[in-house]
Design an enzyme around this catalytic site. Structure first.
Site, PDB file in Angstrom:
ATOM      1  N   LYS A  13     -36.681  16.624 -11.972  1.00 47.82           N
ATOM      2  CA  LYS A  13     -35.210  16.561 -11.950  1.00 47.82           C
ATOM      3  C   LYS A  13     -34.625  17.673 -11.085  1.00 47.82           C
ATOM      4  CE  LYS A  13     -34.534  17.032 -16.406  1.00 47.82           C
ATOM      5  NZ  LYS A  13     -35.916  17.208 -16.868  1.00 47.82           N
ATOM      6  N   ARG A  88     -29.278  16.562 -23.766  1.00 44.52           N
ATOM      7  CA  ARG A  88     -30.675  16.606 -24.197  1.00 44.52           C
ATOM      8  C   ARG A  88     -30.887  15.832 -25.503  1.00 44.52           C
ATOM      9  NH1 ARG A  88     -33.049  20.225 -20.649  1.00 44.52           N
ATOM     10  NH2 ARG A  88     -35.079  20.928 -21.359  1.00 44.52           N
ATOM     11  N   ARG A 127     -46.528  24.684 -12.107  1.00 48.83           N
ATOM     12  CA  ARG A 127     -45.238  25.056 -11.507  1.00 48.83           C
ATOM     13  C   ARG A 127     -45.075  26.577 -11.363  1.00 48.83           C
ATOM     14  NH1 ARG A 127     -40.050  21.967 -13.594  1.00 48.83           N
ATOM     15  NH2 ARG A 127     -40.438  22.968 -15.601  1.00 48.83           N
ATOM     16  N   ARG A 160     -42.755  30.329 -15.376  1.00 45.11           N
ATOM     17  CA  ARG A 160     -41.767  30.458 -16.452  1.00 45.11           C
ATOM     18  C   ARG A 160     -42.480  30.575 -17.801  1.00 45.11           C
ATOM     19  NH1 ARG A 160     -37.765  25.482 -15.309  1.00 45.11           N
ATOM     20  NH2 ARG A 160     -38.114  25.295 -17.535  1.00 45.11           N
ATOM     21  N   ARG A 171     -42.422  21.057 -25.674  1.00 48.36           N
ATOM     22  CA  ARG A 171     -41.258  20.549 -24.927  1.00 48.36           C
ATOM     23  C   ARG A 171     -41.371  19.043 -24.702  1.00 48.36           C
ATOM     24  NH1 ARG A 171     -41.049  23.761 -19.719  1.00 48.36           N
ATOM     25  NH2 ARG A 171     -39.018  22.808 -19.418  1.00 48.36           N
TER      26      ARG A 171
END
Ligand code: AMP
Length: 215
Positions: A13, A88, A127, A160, A171
């Site tokens: 996203k 969310r 990532r 992160r 998550r």
């Protein structure tokens, strides 16, 4: 264009939003980025949010809604915006609809980027983000030319806290339980466009743009 980007964490996203900003000249509103900035700045809100975020859970709706309400009032949102990572859950989606109805500016479209769960794990554990310019890389799929260094600005790359494996599983579970139902929510409203999130960033971007332009 008032756009919601839907998709699991790691679906791309943020990457697509950055390309949409350039093409359509509208801002990206990422509640995750706003919250991470509050954490980095050490604000009271950031302190409250950090522990929740590190566990991979959702920050309370009241906090997130307050942030979005303030952000949407800014001038740069007049011609539209890209909501990334918000709403969310159904409560946030309903609150957003209410907020926008008072502004006579309903959402134009919700784009869902659909990616297989196994692919998501690799995308997220790989990532890395630039500390200086927020450029995102993936050590498996789109590595920087020099390990740990941003191609664009030379900044240091970091992982992160919420991209660690255990947090990622959490998550994804939270996404399935709370966020995925929004796909049906927007389908029922008749504004949903679903895009398979496979292929290169450019290929996905093309599909997103085609969907937005009704092609
Ligand atoms: P993201 O970068 O969108 O994946 O968000 C990172 C983390 O910030 C999430 O795992 C949540 O803890 C928190 N967060 C971001 N957006 C929201 C939201 N709309 N509602 C609640 N928590 C959020």
């Amino acid at each position: 264009m008032r756009l919601v980007l839907l998709g699991a964490p790691g679906a791309g996203k943020g990457t697509q939003a950055k390309k949409l900003i350039e093409k359509y000249s509208i801002p990206q509103i990422s509640t995750g980025d706003i919250l991470r900035k509050a954490v980095a700045d050490g604000t009271p809100l950031g302190k409250e949010a950090k522990a929740v975020m590190d566990r991979g859970e959702l920050v309370p709706d009241s906090i997130v809604l307050g942030l979005v309400r303030e952000r949407l009032k800014r001038d740069d949102c007049r011609n539209g915006y890209i909501l990334d990572g918000f709403p969310r859950n159904t409560a946030q989606a309903e609150a957003l609809d209410k907020m926008l109805s008072t502004m006579a500016a309903a959402l134009t479209v919700a784009v869902s980027i659909d990616v297989d769960k196994n692919d998501l794990m690799k995308r997220m554990t790989g990532r890395r983000t630039c500390k200086s310019c927020q450029q995102v890389y993936n050590i498996y799929f789109s590595p920087p030319k020099k390990e740990g260094v941003c191609d664009k600005c030379g900044g240091a790359l970091f992982q992160r806290d919420d991209d660690k494996e255990e947090t990622i599983r959490k998550r994804l579970d939270v996404y399935e339980a709370q966020t995925a139902p929004l796909i049906d929510y927007y389908r029922r409203k008749g504004i949903l466009k679903s895009i398979p999130g496979t292929g290169s960033i450019e290929e996905i971007f093309k599909k997103v743009c085609n969907a937005l332009e009704g092609k």
